[in-house]
Design a protein around this motif. Structure first.
Motif, PDB file in Angstrom:
ATOM      1  N   PHE A 173       0.836  -1.204   0.000  1.00 57.65           N
ATOM      2  CA  PHE A 173       0.000   0.000   0.000  1.00 57.65           C
ATOM      3  C   PHE A 173       0.872   1.255   0.000  1.00 57.65           C
ATOM      4  CE2 PHE A 173      -2.539   3.260   2.261  1.00 57.65           C
ATOM      5  CZ  PHE A 173      -3.623   3.332   1.401  1.00 57.65           C
ATOM      6  N   GLU A 174       1.857   1.294   0.900  1.00 57.74           N
ATOM      7  CA  GLU A 174       2.728   2.460   0.982  1.00 57.74           C
ATOM      8  C   GLU A 174       3.652   2.544  -0.240  1.00 57.74           C
ATOM      9  OE1 GLU A 174       2.400   4.856   2.996  1.00 57.74           O
ATOM     10  OE2 GLU A 174       0.851   3.884   4.209  1.00 57.74           O
ATOM     11  N   TRP A 175       4.104   1.408  -0.739  1.00 55.05           N
ATOM     12  CA  TRP A 175       4.969   1.381  -1.923  1.00 55.05           C
ATOM     13  C   TRP A 175       4.237   1.972  -3.126  1.00 55.05           C
ATOM     14  CZ3 TRP A 175       8.043  -3.654  -3.543  1.00 55.05           C
ATOM     15  CH2 TRP A 175       8.978  -3.311  -4.503  1.00 55.05           C
ATOM     16  N   GLU A 176       3.016   1.540  -3.347  1.00 57.08           N
ATOM     17  CA  GLU A 176       2.254   2.043  -4.485  1.00 57.08           C
ATOM     18  C   GLU A 176       1.996   3.542  -4.364  1.00 57.08           C
ATOM     19  OE1 GLU A 176       1.367   0.382  -7.262  1.00 57.08           O
ATOM     20  OE2 GLU A 176       2.505  -1.323  -6.461  1.00 57.08           O
ATOM     21  N   ARG A 177       1.662   3.983  -3.165  1.00 57.66           N
ATOM     22  CA  ARG A 177       1.404   5.420  -2.991  1.00 57.66           C
ATOM     23  C   ARG A 177       2.673   6.229  -3.187  1.00 57.66           C
ATOM     24  NH1 ARG A 177      -2.558   7.614   1.227  1.00 57.66           N
ATOM     25  NH2 ARG A 177      -0.802   7.413   2.658  1.00 57.66           N
ATOM     26  N   ALA A 178       3.823   5.683  -2.755  1.00 57.57           N
ATOM     27  CA  ALA A 178       5.093   6.371  -2.952  1.00 57.57           C
ATOM     28  C   ALA A 178       5.438   6.486  -4.431  1.00 57.57           C
ATOM     29  CB  ALA A 178       6.199   5.637  -2.209  1.00 57.57           C
ATOM     30  N   LEU A 179       4.952   5.546  -5.240  1.00 62.90           N
ATOM     31  CA  LEU A 179       5.199   5.571  -6.686  1.00 62.90           C
ATOM     32  C   LEU A 179       4.185   6.438  -7.429  1.00 62.90           C
ATOM     33  CD1 LEU A 179       6.078   1.803  -7.302  1.00 62.90           C
ATOM     34  CD2 LEU A 179       7.651   3.742  -7.272  1.00 62.90           C
ATOM     35  N   GLY A 180       3.272   7.063  -6.687  1.00 67.27           N
ATOM     36  CA  GLY A 180       2.317   7.968  -7.302  1.00 67.27           C
ATOM     37  C   GLY A 180       0.953   7.380  -7.589  1.00 67.27           C
ATOM     38  N   ALA A 181       0.668   6.185  -7.085  1.00 63.48           N
ATOM     39  CA  ALA A 181      -0.639   5.568  -7.319  1.00 63.48           C
ATOM     40  C   ALA A 181      -1.721   6.293  -6.533  1.00 63.48           C
ATOM     41  CB  ALA A 181      -0.600   4.096  -6.912  1.00 63.48           C
ATOM     42  N   THR A 182      -2.928   6.281  -7.061  1.00 61.62           N
ATOM     43  CA  THR A 182      -4.063   6.812  -6.325  1.00 61.62           C
ATOM     44  C   THR A 182      -4.448   5.852  -5.204  1.00 61.62           C
ATOM     45  OG1 THR A 182      -5.680   5.707  -7.738  1.00 61.62           O
ATOM     46  CG2 THR A 182      -4.900   7.883  -8.455  1.00 61.62           C
ATOM     47  N   ASP A 183      -5.289   6.324  -4.290  1.00 58.27           N
ATOM     48  CA  ASP A 183      -5.752   5.435  -3.226  1.00 58.27           C
ATOM     49  C   ASP A 183      -6.463   4.213  -3.799  1.00 58.27           C
ATOM     50  OD1 ASP A 183      -4.706   6.999  -1.240  1.00 58.27           O
ATOM     51  OD2 ASP A 183      -6.608   7.972  -0.705  1.00 58.27           O
ATOM     52  N   ALA A 184      -7.284   4.421  -4.831  1.00 60.94           N
ATOM     53  CA  ALA A 184      -8.021   3.304  -5.433  1.00 60.94           C
ATOM     54  C   ALA A 184      -7.063   2.281  -6.028  1.00 60.94           C
ATOM     55  CB  ALA A 184      -8.980   3.820  -6.496  1.00 60.94           C
ATOM     56  N   GLN A 185      -6.004   2.743  -6.674  1.00 62.27           N
ATOM     57  CA  GLN A 185      -5.018   1.811  -7.231  1.00 62.27           C
ATOM     58  C   GLN A 185      -4.271   1.068  -6.130  1.00 62.27           C
ATOM     59  OE1 GLN A 185      -2.973   4.792  -9.630  1.00 62.27           O
ATOM     60  NE2 GLN A 185      -3.699   3.838 -11.523  1.00 62.27           N
ATOM     61  N   ALA A 186      -3.905   1.772  -5.063  1.00 65.02           N
ATOM     62  CA  ALA A 186      -3.209   1.127  -3.950  1.00 65.02           C
ATOM     63  C   ALA A 186      -4.108   0.095  -3.281  1.00 65.02           C
ATOM     64  CB  ALA A 186      -2.751   2.174  -2.937  1.00 65.02           C
ATOM     65  N   TRP A 187      -5.400   0.422  -3.102  1.00 64.88           N
ATOM     66  CA  TRP A 187      -6.338  -0.555  -2.526  1.00 64.88           C
ATOM     67  C   TRP A 187      -6.453  -1.782  -3.434  1.00 64.88           C
ATOM     68  CZ3 TRP A 187     -10.367   3.894  -1.911  1.00 64.88           C
ATOM     69  CH2 TRP A 187     -10.086   4.635  -0.754  1.00 64.88           C
ATOM     70  N   THR A 188      -6.484  -1.548  -4.736  1.00 61.93           N
ATOM     71  CA  THR A 188      -6.610  -2.659  -5.684  1.00 61.93           C
ATOM     72  C   THR A 188      -5.395  -3.578  -5.612  1.00 61.93           C
ATOM     73  OG1 THR A 188      -7.911  -1.240  -7.160  1.00 61.93           O
ATOM     74  CG2 THR A 188      -6.986  -3.249  -8.107  1.00 61.93           C
ATOM     75  N   VAL A 189      -4.213  -2.999  -5.467  1.00 65.40           N
ATOM     76  CA  VAL A 189      -2.994  -3.797  -5.340  1.00 65.40           C
ATOM     77  C   VAL A 189      -3.052  -4.641  -4.070  1.00 65.40           C
ATOM     78  CG1 VAL A 189      -0.508  -3.674  -4.907  1.00 65.40           C
ATOM     79  CG2 VAL A 189      -1.534  -2.291  -6.723  1.00 65.40           C
ATOM     80  N   VAL A 190      -3.493  -4.056  -2.977  1.00 67.25           N
ATOM     81  CA  VAL A 190      -3.584  -4.807  -1.720  1.00 67.25           C
ATOM     82  C   VAL A 190      -4.617  -5.928  -1.839  1.00 67.25           C
ATOM     83  CG1 VAL A 190      -4.170  -4.672   0.728  1.00 67.25           C
ATOM     84  CG2 VAL A 190      -2.799  -2.874  -0.323  1.00 67.25           C
ATOM     85  N   ALA A 191      -5.757  -5.641  -2.468  1.00 68.48           N
ATOM     86  CA  ALA A 191      -6.770  -6.683  -2.665  1.00 68.48           C
ATOM     87  C   ALA A 191      -6.203  -7.816  -3.512  1.00 68.48           C
ATOM     88  CB  ALA A 191      -8.009  -6.089  -3.333  1.00 68.48           C
ATOM     89  N   ALA A 192      -5.467  -7.469  -4.567  1.00 67.73           N
ATOM     90  CA  ALA A 192      -4.850  -8.493  -5.413  1.00 67.73           C
ATOM     91  C   ALA A 192      -3.824  -9.296  -4.626  1.00 67.73           C
ATOM     92  CB  ALA A 192      -4.194  -7.837  -6.627  1.00 67.73           C
TER      93      ALA A 192
END
Length: 229
Positions: free
Chosen positions: A113-132
């Protein structure tokens, strides 16, 4: 006597399948609960939304956990000594495994979650990565739960084709969850990149390897103590 032997073997197989399902389902739910609890206590953003938790639990129970019911009875089941009726359903070794996987899933959820947000992902994208990650992590862990003591190599990769059918169906559903607009609107998900998927697969592989190593160490210790079967 043949009927009695067959009944005993069937009973042992059902009991072992029940243990496998419990060992699989407790840490998968525990990892989600631990991640949310730590986020609330620490005042951090939630790595998953409630509706996404519902999606994960609703789909994995059917397409992943249920596939253990089709697992063939393990070889050597009848050579095992009778189980002491006073023993608990889960041994100390299995409880330790449940705790290990819960922590690994929770750590992977926060880390990605933090990695994706640090790379510029939106909250929705970070949530999707965690769900995956939870879906993939549970699928990798499912492969390890096909036997509580033996590896996938000794059990046989294709001795239970339903496992692969369930994983395939779960993957199709997760792709729909990620890329179909109406699913994005319903579950607050968003399309993610191939690099994000590779990070998800990496987290799943780490969970698989960690449980495989723990299983190998515990099995060797039991054999050394004369308790292996």
């Amino acid at each position: 006597f043949a009927s009695i032997e067959a009944a005993v073997e069937e009973g042992r197989g059902v009991f072992e399948t029940l243990r496998k399902f419990i060992v699989w389902t407790l840490p998968t739910n525990g990892g989600q609960s631990l991640a949310l609890l730590l986020a609330v206590v620490a005042g951090l953003p939630l790595p998953l939304q409630p509706v996404q938790l519902l999606w994960i639990n609703m789909t994995t129970a059917v397409f992943l956990g249920l596939m253990l019911a089709f697992e063939p009875t393990e070889a050597g089941m009848m050579s095992r000594p009778p189980r002491d009726s006073r023993r608990s359903l889960l041994s100390g070794e299995l409880l330790a495994r449940i705790a290990l996987v819960s922590v690994l899933l929770s750590a992977a959820a926060f880390g990605l979650f933090e990695w994706e947000r640090a790379l510029g992902a939106t909250d929705a994208q970070a949530w999707t990565v965690v769900a995956a990650m939870f879906i993939v992590g549970q699928a990798f862990y499912l492969l390890n739960c096909r036997s509580l003591t033996r590896s996938m190599w000794s059990v046989g990769w294709f001795s239970n084709p339903w496992i692969w059918a369930g994983i395939g169906a779960m993957l199709v559903l997760q792709l729909a969850f990620t890329y179909l607009p109406f699913m994005n609107a319903a579950f607050h998900s968003a399309p993610i990149s191939l690099a994000s998927w590779l990070r998800v697969l990496g987290a799943g592989a780490v969970i698989y390897a960690a449980v495989g190593l723990e299983k190998w160490v515990q099995t060797r210790r039991l054999w050394a103590d004369g308790k292996g079967n």
